[in-house]
Scaffold this active site. Structure first.
Site, short mmCIF file in Angstrom:
data_model
loop_
_atom_site.label_atom_id
_atom_site.label_comp_id
_atom_site.label_asym_id
_atom_site.label_seq_id
_atom_site.Cartn_x
_atom_site.Cartn_y
_atom_site.Cartn_z
N ASP A 145 0.82 -1.21 0.00
CA ASP A 145 0.00 0.00 0.00
C ASP A 145 0.85 1.26 0.00
OD1 ASP A 145 -2.36 -1.32 0.02
OD2 ASP A 145 -2.76 -1.06 2.16
N LYS A 181 -3.36 2.95 -7.70
CA LYS A 181 -4.15 2.94 -8.95
C LYS A 181 -4.92 1.64 -9.18
CE LYS A 181 -1.41 6.37 -11.35
NZ LYS A 181 -0.05 6.30 -11.85
N MET A 218 -9.88 8.17 8.72
CA MET A 218 -10.22 8.74 7.41
C MET A 218 -11.23 9.88 7.52
SD MET A 218 -10.42 5.11 5.40
CE MET A 218 -10.98 4.18 6.79
#
Ligand code: SAM
Length: 242
Positions: free
Chosen positions: A33, A55, A161
């Site tokens: 990652d 991607k 997040m």
């Protein structure tokens, strides 16, 4: 085992487990990652296949792991923090299980406790908080958080997040009855040399994060105040020893 779902830890390369590092050093393919420390990627053997996750969609990653694993390669899927804490490790495990590819999970140090700790905040503290709730501030399906429930839940709230939705998260909690004076902190790049944190009240925290970048974690609860207490106690002790 052919595919290892390995937790890389929260950022500091020293926070991978001994088992995880051993597997990285011996792998034939490393799928990693963006949040993974480059120092850990550099630990893979020179001839290992190195595949950044960047991607690739989740379904493409799942298919890639199945493909590499089916070839019988020793594959390490290196993921930030712990693979099973907001890491979509469960989906990868599911795809591998369904395809009959043997796999194992090697847990990692999650940002959940390591990132607040890097700012001096214990997520639980005797007499202050005996409960931790973790939520994602950015749900893939775009569902809103259950603010009514969260505002009524005692203990520490940790939001993953959430940086780009901070004003909306704060407004949701306060509108649902959470005290705007509750201590809050945002910790960015925790455990890394460029780590930064800000603390304040829940009501003001969204106004204090200018310049902070992702990855970042929001911590809400009285444990945030423990960091300042610890700093004062440590400073007093230093003064006594001097
Ligand atoms: C996709 S989740 C992965 C979580 C990971 N599996 C774990 O157990 O820590 C990514 C989020 O974790 C948090 N995070 C991960 N590393 C962090 C760090 N070093 N500092 C602050 N937040 C971090 C941020 O909220 C970031 O947006």
């Amino acid at each position: 085992v052919t595919v290892w779902l390995v937790g890389a830890g929260p950022g500091d390369p020293g926070l991978i487990t001994a088992k995880g590092l051993e597997l990285v050093r011996a792998c034939e393919a490393l799928v990693y990652d963006v949040l993974v420390a480059p120092e850990l990627v550099a630990e893979a053997p020179e001839d290992a296949l190195l595949i950044p996750r960047e991607k690739l969609k989740q379904t493409e990653i799942d298919a890639l792991l199945v493909e590499l694993g089916s070839r019988g390669l020793d594959v390490v899927r290196l993921k930030g923090g712990d693979p099973f804490v907001f890491g979509r490790g469960g989906e990868e495990a599911h795809a591998l299980a369904e395809a009959g590819v043997p796999f194992e999970v090697v847990p990692g140090v999650s940002a959940l406790s390591a990132v607040p700790a890097s700012a001096g905040i214990p997520v639980t503290h005797r007499g202050v908080s005996a409960q931790v709730t973790l939520v994602s501030g950015h749900s893939a399906s775009g569902e809103a958080l259950d603010y009514e429930h969260l505002a009524r839940t005692p203990g520490t709230l940790v939001v993953f997040m959430g940086l780009s939705h901070l004003p909306e998260i704060v407004a949701g909690l306060v509108a649902a009855g959470q005290d705007a004076e509750t201590p809050a902190a945002v910790v960015s790049n925790g455990t890394r040399p460029d780590g930064q944190s800000v603390t304040g009240t829940l009501g003001e925290i969204a106004t204090l994060v200018d310049g902070l970048i992702s990855p970042a974690l929001l911590v809400v609860g009285d444990v945030v105040g423990v960091a300042a207490e610890l700093a004062t106690v440590a400073a007093d002790a230093q003064a006594l020893l001097a």
